[in-house]
Scaffold this motif. Structure first.
Motif, PDB file in Angstrom:
ATOM      1  N   PRO A  74      40.404  42.223  41.726  1.00 19.05           N
ATOM      2  CA  PRO A  74      38.996  42.402  41.353  1.00 19.05           C
ATOM      3  C   PRO A  74      38.036  42.238  42.525  1.00 19.05           C
ATOM      4  O   PRO A  74      37.028  42.946  42.599  1.00 19.05           O
ATOM      5  CB  PRO A  74      38.785  41.315  40.288  1.00 19.05           C
ATOM      6  CG  PRO A  74      40.137  41.173  39.646  1.00 19.05           C
ATOM      7  CD  PRO A  74      41.124  41.353  40.775  1.00 19.05           C
ATOM      8  N   ALA A  75      38.362  41.350  43.457  1.00 19.87           N
ATOM      9  CA  ALA A  75      37.467  41.122  44.600  1.00 19.87           C
ATOM     10  C   ALA A  75      37.385  42.328  45.530  1.00 19.87           C
ATOM     11  O   ALA A  75      36.426  42.456  46.300  1.00 19.87           O
ATOM     12  CB  ALA A  75      37.944  39.900  45.388  1.00 19.87           C
ATOM     13  N   GLN A  76      38.362  43.242  45.467  1.00 20.48           N
ATOM     14  CA  GLN A  76      38.363  44.432  46.317  1.00 20.48           C
ATOM     15  C   GLN A  76      37.658  45.623  45.679  1.00 20.48           C
ATOM     16  O   GLN A  76      37.338  46.597  46.356  1.00 20.48           O
ATOM     17  CB  GLN A  76      39.812  44.852  46.624  1.00 20.48           C
ATOM     18  CG  GLN A  76      40.661  43.835  47.344  1.00 20.48           C
ATOM     19  CD  GLN A  76      42.106  44.310  47.396  1.00 20.48           C
ATOM     20  OE1 GLN A  76      42.871  44.171  46.439  1.00 20.48           O
ATOM     21  NE2 GLN A  76      42.487  44.900  48.513  1.00 20.48           N
ATOM     22  N   ARG A  77      37.450  45.555  44.378  1.00 22.06           N
ATOM     23  CA  ARG A  77      37.082  46.768  43.655  1.00 22.06           C
ATOM     24  C   ARG A  77      35.665  47.258  43.940  1.00 22.06           C
ATOM     25  O   ARG A  77      35.416  48.464  43.969  1.00 22.06           O
ATOM     26  CB  ARG A  77      37.285  46.559  42.150  1.00 22.06           C
ATOM     27  CG  ARG A  77      38.748  46.352  41.791  1.00 22.06           C
ATOM     28  CD  ARG A  77      38.943  46.125  40.309  1.00 22.06           C
ATOM     29  NE  ARG A  77      40.309  45.692  40.008  1.00 22.06           N
ATOM     30  CZ  ARG A  77      40.727  45.357  38.812  1.00 22.06           C
ATOM     31  NH1 ARG A  77      39.880  45.395  37.779  1.00 22.06           N
ATOM     32  NH2 ARG A  77      41.982  44.979  38.625  1.00 22.06           N
ATOM     33  N   ALA A  78      34.734  46.332  44.128  1.00 21.21           N
ATOM     34  CA  ALA A  78      33.360  46.761  44.421  1.00 21.21           C
ATOM     35  C   ALA A  78      33.323  47.574  45.704  1.00 21.21           C
ATOM     36  O   ALA A  78      32.691  48.637  45.775  1.00 21.21           O
ATOM     37  CB  ALA A  78      32.433  45.556  44.510  1.00 21.21           C
ATOM     38  N   PHE A  79      34.010  47.089  46.743  1.00 24.32           N
ATOM     39  CA  PHE A  79      34.038  47.820  48.010  1.00 24.32           C
ATOM     40  C   PHE A  79      34.710  49.175  47.841  1.00 24.32           C
ATOM     41  O   PHE A  79      34.195  50.200  48.307  1.00 24.32           O
ATOM     42  CB  PHE A  79      34.768  46.997  49.072  1.00 24.32           C
ATOM     43  CG  PHE A  79      35.012  47.758  50.343  1.00 24.32           C
ATOM     44  CD1 PHE A  79      33.969  48.060  51.193  1.00 24.32           C
ATOM     45  CD2 PHE A  79      36.290  48.184  50.676  1.00 24.32           C
ATOM     46  CE1 PHE A  79      34.191  48.781  52.362  1.00 24.32           C
ATOM     47  CE2 PHE A  79      36.522  48.902  51.838  1.00 24.32           C
ATOM     48  CZ  PHE A  79      35.468  49.193  52.682  1.00 24.32           C
TER      49      PHE A  79
END
Length: 387
Positions: free
Chosen positions: A311-316
């Motif tokens: 989830p922490a990678q998804r915005a980027f």
């Protein structure tokens, strides 16, 4: 949690080419003799069978044959693959099926065969209509062959095709860049991809940069003049380097940029699949070398890697794609595709807006002209995990 998976596409990689271009960083391999296309189609179908359980029952909205040089593949093998794929997958009515085409491989009868097989969109790698520029780029065709190839395709019945053009080429000036577009317009394309030559790592040009590259100011002049000319001729810019007549945007690429899903089959192909039951996102890639791919397709050894997108990678990842679009994205789409609440990116959206990079109107986020010029800077704001 992701309530339902996004639209699904299919990417098919054909790794062989006649000659490796010095600027190309794709997984392409110079063919030594006739490539084993019949064996490769068998391998592609085994590869597809292995990935099918991840997407059971999901319709496919587009198919894209990329490379390498897919137009090296005989029409009967394209037909055999598409018949096999349609027996395994639900291709939607009017499914967009694109074949990348090198003008140097065009032959009488081939385009009729591709059309009969189900291909309904072509993408020609023209790059330039200046023979000197083409030689310096290492292309195998000249301007006469480029125009002849497009005419063969239109005579065969294709009315939906893209022309790839590059600018800021070695030895190119502003008039030459504009002339390339004028030559392209005369051929009646429905879509133009117009992008700057970049020296990518691990290419011959990166190791030995060509002489007489235009400087940044001249490259910017070329971009501005050509964008204005494209707009004047009825081509609407919808992505950083993509321009289309009304209704002729590339659906396959739009799905990439909207953070959609895609199966990637073929040597070195990458895919992305979202699982609705748990909201996880998987990136998968295949063996790069054609010989190893042929030997392992359909077995666990064919999978070059599986990576769960945290989830922490998804915005980027989402922004890396969606901010390329002139119309930007809806915050509801961000939530649906990433499974994250919009509040996770709100502070960064506001920071980008304060710098004049993004325009936020209700639920819609669009890059401004300044933001499109500095896309990498805008995207970098979303690199760190959400607070």
């Amino acid at each position: 949690m992701i309530a339902s998976p996004p639209p699904l596409s299919l990417y098919v990689h054909v790794p062989w080419c006649v000659r490796k271009c010095p600027y190309c960083d794709f997984n392409s391999h110079q063919a030594k003799g006739e490539p084993p296309f019949a064996d490769y189609v068998d391998a592609l179908l085994r590869d597809l069978d292995q990935d099918l359980p991840m997407v059971w029952g999901r319709p496919v909205q587009s198919v894209f044959f990329g490379g390498g040089t897919p137009s090296l593949m005989p029409p009967e093998q394209i037909d055999r693959f598409l018949q096999g794929a349609s027996a395994r997958l639900q291709l939607v009515p009017g499914c967009e099926i694109t074949l990348e085409t090198n003008p140097g491989t065009a032959e009488h009868g081939r385009f009729e065969g591709y059309l009969a097989a189900g291909v309904n969109r072509l993408s020609f790698g023209i790059q330039s209509f200046d023979d000197g520029c083409l030689r310096r780029l290492g292309r195998i065709h000249d301007s006469r062959e480029a125009e002849a190839a497009v005419k063969l395709a239109t005579d065969a019945g294709f009315d939906n095709f893209n022309l790839d053009l590059m600018y800021a080429l070695p030895g190119q000036d502003l008039d030459m860049a504009v002339h390339d577009l004028e030559r392209a317009f005369a051929l009646g394309p429905s879509h133009v991809s117009h992008y700057q030559l970049t020296l990518e790592p691990n290419t011959l040009f990166a190791a030995r940069p060509p002489a007489c590259l235009p400087d940044d100011d001249l490259a910017w002049d070329m971009q501005e003049h050509c964008q204005a000319l494209l707009a004047e001729r009825g081509f609407e810019q919808y992505e950083v380097s993509a321009y289309a007549r009304a209704g002729r945007q590339c659906r396959h690429n739009l799905n990439y940029w909207a953070y959609g899903d895609y199966l990637g089959i073929g040597a070195g192909a990458h895919g992305k699949v979202t699982f609705g039951h748990d909201g996880s996102i998987l990136r998968r890639w295949k063996q790069r070398h054609p010989a190893r791919y042929l030997a392992s397709a359909g077995t666990p050894a064919n999978i070059g890697g599986d990576d769960r997108v945290a989830p922490a990678q998804r915005a980027f990842e989402f922004m890396l794609n969606a901010l390329r679009l002139v119309e930007g994205f809806g915050l509801d789409t961000f939530e649906l595709r990433t499974g994250l609440p919009r509040t996770t990116i709100q502070p960064r959206l506001e920071a980008a807006s304060a710098r004049g990079w993004l325009e936020i109107a209700g639920d819609r986020v669009r890059p401004t002209p300044l933001g499109r010029r500095f896309t990498n800077d805008v995207v970098s704001l979303f690199l760190a995990p959400p607070a």
